[in-house]
Design a protein around this motif. Sequence first.
Motif, PDB file in Angstrom:
ATOM      1  N   THR A  56       0.838  -1.199   0.000  1.00 32.92           N
ATOM      2  CA  THR A  56       0.000   0.000   0.000  1.00 32.92           C
ATOM      3  C   THR A  56       0.874   1.251   0.000  1.00 32.92           C
ATOM      4  OG1 THR A  56      -1.788  -1.182   1.101  1.00 32.92           O
ATOM      5  CG2 THR A  56      -1.825   1.224   1.260  1.00 32.92           C
ATOM      6  N   ASP A 173      -6.031  -1.609  -4.874  1.00 32.78           N
ATOM      7  CA  ASP A 173      -5.415  -2.164  -3.672  1.00 32.78           C
ATOM      8  C   ASP A 173      -6.404  -3.107  -2.995  1.00 32.78           C
ATOM      9  OD1 ASP A 173      -3.690  -2.678  -1.599  1.00 32.78           O
ATOM     10  OD2 ASP A 173      -3.564  -0.615  -0.879  1.00 32.78           O
ATOM     11  N   GLU A 174      -6.187  -4.388  -3.155  1.00 32.30           N
ATOM     12  CA  GLU A 174      -7.057  -5.442  -2.624  1.00 32.30           C
ATOM     13  C   GLU A 174      -8.529  -5.250  -2.996  1.00 32.30           C
ATOM     14  OE1 GLU A 174      -6.324  -7.011   1.266  1.00 32.30           O
ATOM     15  OE2 GLU A 174      -4.523  -5.790   1.478  1.00 32.30           O
TER      16      GLU A 174
HETATM   17 MG   LIG Z   1      -2.068  -2.801   2.128  1.00 31.45          MG
END
Ligand SMILES: [Mg+2]
Length: 335
Positions: A56, A173-174
């Motif tokens: 991240t 991100d995810e």
């Molecule tokens: Mg992360």
Amino acid sequence: MSDYAIEADGLRRSYRSRTGWLRPQTTVVDAVRGVTFAVGRGELFGLLGPNGAGKTTTIKMLNTLLIPTAGTARVLGHDVVRETREVRKRIGYVFGGDRGLYERLSALDNLRYFAELYGVPAREQKARIGELLELVGLTGREGERVEGYSRGMRQRLHIARGLLHRPEVLFLDEPSIGVDPVAARDLRKTVADLAAGGTTVLLTTHYMAEADELCDRIAVIAGGELRALGTPTELKRHADGRRVVEVEAYGVAPGTVELLQALPGVRGVQIEESGAAQLLTVQSESDVDVQSDVLAALNGVRLGRVSARQPTLEDAYVAIVSGDGGPARESLVAA
Ligand SMILES: [Mg+2]
Ligand SMILES: Nc1ncnc2c1ncn2[C@@H]1O[C@H](COP(=O)(O)OP(=O)(O)OP(=O)(O)O)[C@@H](O)[C@H]1O
């Protein structure tokens, strides 16, 4: 013009945080410790790594939300620090989870609001929003308030939001966190379609099968450093010549992973909760048969299925990050 959509060159980022009250100390966490990679235009690129690996943080430097401590990065040829405006116009950012949408507004009103915010010309907004609702499969549900949306629907709405201004580069991100298997499959199709349409996608995920299916290339980072980079097929070679033994056990004692890790020939151990049982995955050198040692080490534990199988991308990933894949080293300096 640069051939690459994303270029990261020696990117570093450390965080300082104050801990303690009586004797305050500043803790420095080296979250990203010199990461270099390049993503081609239209490529679907995966960033994998354990919790706290620095994924991240890396994404936030690339999308201009964080300033690197050292190193440089360019998106579509524009420097992320000196040309933030140029970069921001061209990118979209979607993170997993529930934040970032207006609960009391309908999906349509959310998209109208963000279209305005992102400067989508008024005459284009209606068509663009309709197109995106279609793309993420929310057509017909756009009038409902977001508070009544399921997680998967929110996630798809997030993606629509991230695409409003037609970004050339999309950071995900995810995106599939907490999404059910069927919705996740739809989501993968949406992402694959975007990349097929020419959008460059940089994706993080903890689902190895998802990364294997989607990504053209994958970078594995652990402890803030790049550990491997290649196509899924290339990465799987990291597990070549390995054996994998899976053991289903009930009530594994703490410290068992360390115990198994210390057995001769063992290269990696993973433990995963699966209902009432724990699934232990033990990787070893191909010329060592560790199965009997593993079973002996688990003496006294009730066991279920025991099996040996061929390595997958997940095994390769474990092989790459195991041993020293923990969180970035922390150093203490006086406050
Ligand atoms: Mg992360
Ligand atoms: N705002 C912050 N302040 C202090 N430390 C931070 C901050 N954000 C992240 N960190 C630390 O930096 C390291 C990398 O975090 P990061 O969020 O980039 O990991 P990640 O790879 O995205 O992990 P995950 O898979 O859990 O999302 C971790 O050790 C984390 O604790």
